[in-house]
Design a protein around this motif. Structure first.
Motif, mmCIF file in Angstrom:
data_model
loop_
_atom_site.group_PDB
_atom_site.id
_atom_site.type_symbol
_atom_site.label_atom_id
_atom_site.label_comp_id
_atom_site.label_asym_id
_atom_site.label_seq_id
_atom_site.Cartn_x
_atom_site.Cartn_y
_atom_site.Cartn_z
ATOM 1 N N GLY A 1 0.682 -1.126 -0.062
ATOM 2 C CA GLY A 1 -0.099 0.077 0.058
ATOM 3 C C GLY A 1 0.936 1.329 -0.172
ATOM 4 O O GLY A 1 1.942 1.375 -0.382
ATOM 5 N N SER A 2 0.196 2.212 0.352
ATOM 6 C CA SER A 2 0.910 3.525 0.529
ATOM 7 C C SER A 2 1.113 4.304 1.938
ATOM 8 O O SER A 2 1.621 5.232 2.291
ATOM 9 C CB SER A 2 0.263 4.488 -0.434
ATOM 10 O OG SER A 2 -1.233 4.711 0.045
ATOM 11 N N SER A 3 0.677 3.770 2.913
ATOM 12 C CA SER A 3 0.454 4.054 4.315
ATOM 13 C C SER A 3 1.542 3.279 5.010
ATOM 14 O O SER A 3 1.133 2.060 5.266
ATOM 15 C CB SER A 3 -1.103 4.059 4.871
ATOM 16 O OG SER A 3 -0.733 4.490 6.283
ATOM 17 N N PHE A 4 2.427 3.792 5.582
ATOM 18 C CA PHE A 4 3.355 2.889 6.385
ATOM 19 C C PHE A 4 2.494 2.690 7.976
ATOM 20 O O PHE A 4 2.569 1.721 8.535
ATOM 21 C CB PHE A 4 4.268 3.909 6.917
ATOM 22 C CG PHE A 4 5.606 3.829 5.893
ATOM 23 C CD1 PHE A 4 6.821 2.746 5.900
ATOM 24 C CD2 PHE A 4 5.964 4.735 4.988
ATOM 25 C CE1 PHE A 4 7.620 2.828 5.031
ATOM 26 C CE2 PHE A 4 6.907 4.723 4.109
ATOM 27 C CZ PHE A 4 7.928 3.708 4.149
ATOM 28 N N ALA A 5 1.711 3.576 8.495
ATOM 29 C CA ALA A 5 0.981 3.490 9.558
ATOM 30 C C ALA A 5 0.077 2.356 9.506
ATOM 31 O O ALA A 5 0.005 1.297 10.468
ATOM 32 C CB ALA A 5 0.178 4.635 9.975
ATOM 33 N N LEU A 6 -0.658 2.383 8.177
ATOM 34 C CA LEU A 6 -1.605 0.890 8.334
ATOM 35 C C LEU A 6 -1.009 -0.316 8.038
ATOM 36 O O LEU A 6 -1.409 -1.446 8.630
ATOM 37 C CB LEU A 6 -2.605 1.209 6.808
ATOM 38 C CG LEU A 6 -3.329 0.069 6.677
ATOM 39 C CD1 LEU A 6 -4.383 0.108 7.759
ATOM 40 C CD2 LEU A 6 -4.272 0.443 5.149
#
Length: 266
Positions: free
Chosen positions: A68-73
């Motif tokens: 994906g594009s979100s490190f946090a997710l």
């Protein structure tokens, strides 16, 4: 006519075990979250702080997350079920010590104590997951195609494994106090070998053959496949996790049934 003269009986009074478990849950809530400053807030801040720290560190070294594009997710999808397993198994392992004085009452059993802690911990972690993941989705403006059955499956797998491990440790830690130190040493590397940072598929093939036997790998993989529609996680075997959880739960329950009275007096 006789029914009108009799006092009203709440339906729960017909099931004393349910009333006992409910009372133990309220006691757990007041003890764990009612006396400490911040209470429940710290339960949410712990995973949030860990995810934020991981995001900052790895975003400085790698521009794009493994998925994906979100490190946090990405880290939340692996860290939350991992923390859930550790916390629930720890709470269940401490059930006899936490409710030791109450176990001498005829209406309270060690099973009630375990069920009460298990139910409350699952409710707390379900709420934490919803709060943290919803916050990440809105903060990073992530577009998701959620597979709720897989996410729920990962939650149940983590809860079931924690129940099995917790029951076995509940006996071992009371019967052999040294086991608590041994278990703490054993679980330290789990944070690194549960594929929280790197997906299982990206591991070297020789290493994957060994890591596959870690049941947390299957839980993390199942959870991530629920958030990333393109991630299939074909290596996941829920039956493997279920068998380990069932064996440990049965073993722990059998040992506690035989020795719980002696262990409660320690």
């Amino acid at each position: 006519m006789l029914e009108r003269l009799l006092p009203y009986r709440h339906p729960l009074t017909r099931f004393p075990a349910i009333r006992t478990i409910g009372a133990l849950i309220f006691r757990e809530m007041s003890t764990s979250y009612g006396k400490s400053p911040g209470g429940f807030i710290w339960t949410v801040l712990e995973p949030v702080g860990g995810i934020a720290l991981l995001t900052v560190i790895f975003s400085l070294a790698v521009r794009v997350p493994p998925m994906g594009s979100s490190f946090a997710l990405f880290y939340a999808s692996g860290l939350l079920p991992f923390l859930m397993f550790l916390d629930i198994s720890r709470r269940i392992a401490q059930s006899l010590a936490f409710s030791k004085q109450l176990l001498f009452y005829p209406g309270v059993t060690f099973v009630d104590a375990i069920v009460a802690r298990f139910v409350l911990a699952c409710m707390i972690h379900a709420l934490v997951c919803i709060i943290v993941l919803t916050g990440i989705v809105y903060y990073d403006n992530v577009e998701l195609i959620l597979d709720l059955p897989r996410i729920v499956s990962a939650f149940l797998m983590s809860a079931g494994l924690a129940l099995g491990v917790g029951c076995t440790n509940c006996f071992l830690m009371r019967r052999f106090p040294l086991w608590a130190n041994v278990w703490a040493i054993i679980t330290r590397p789990l944070f690194l070998i549960s594929c929280i940072f790197i997906p299982f598929d990206s591991m070297p093939e020789g290493f994957r053959n060994i890591l596959w036997f870690n049941p947390l790998i299957h839980i993390v993989g199942t959870n991530r496949s629920g958030f990333y529609s393109t991630y299939r996680a074909e290596y996941v075997q829920p039956v493997y996790v279920a068998v380990i959880a069932a064996v440990l739960f049965g073993l722990g329950l059998a040992l506690l049934t035989k020795w719980h009275r002696d262990l409660a007096q320690r």
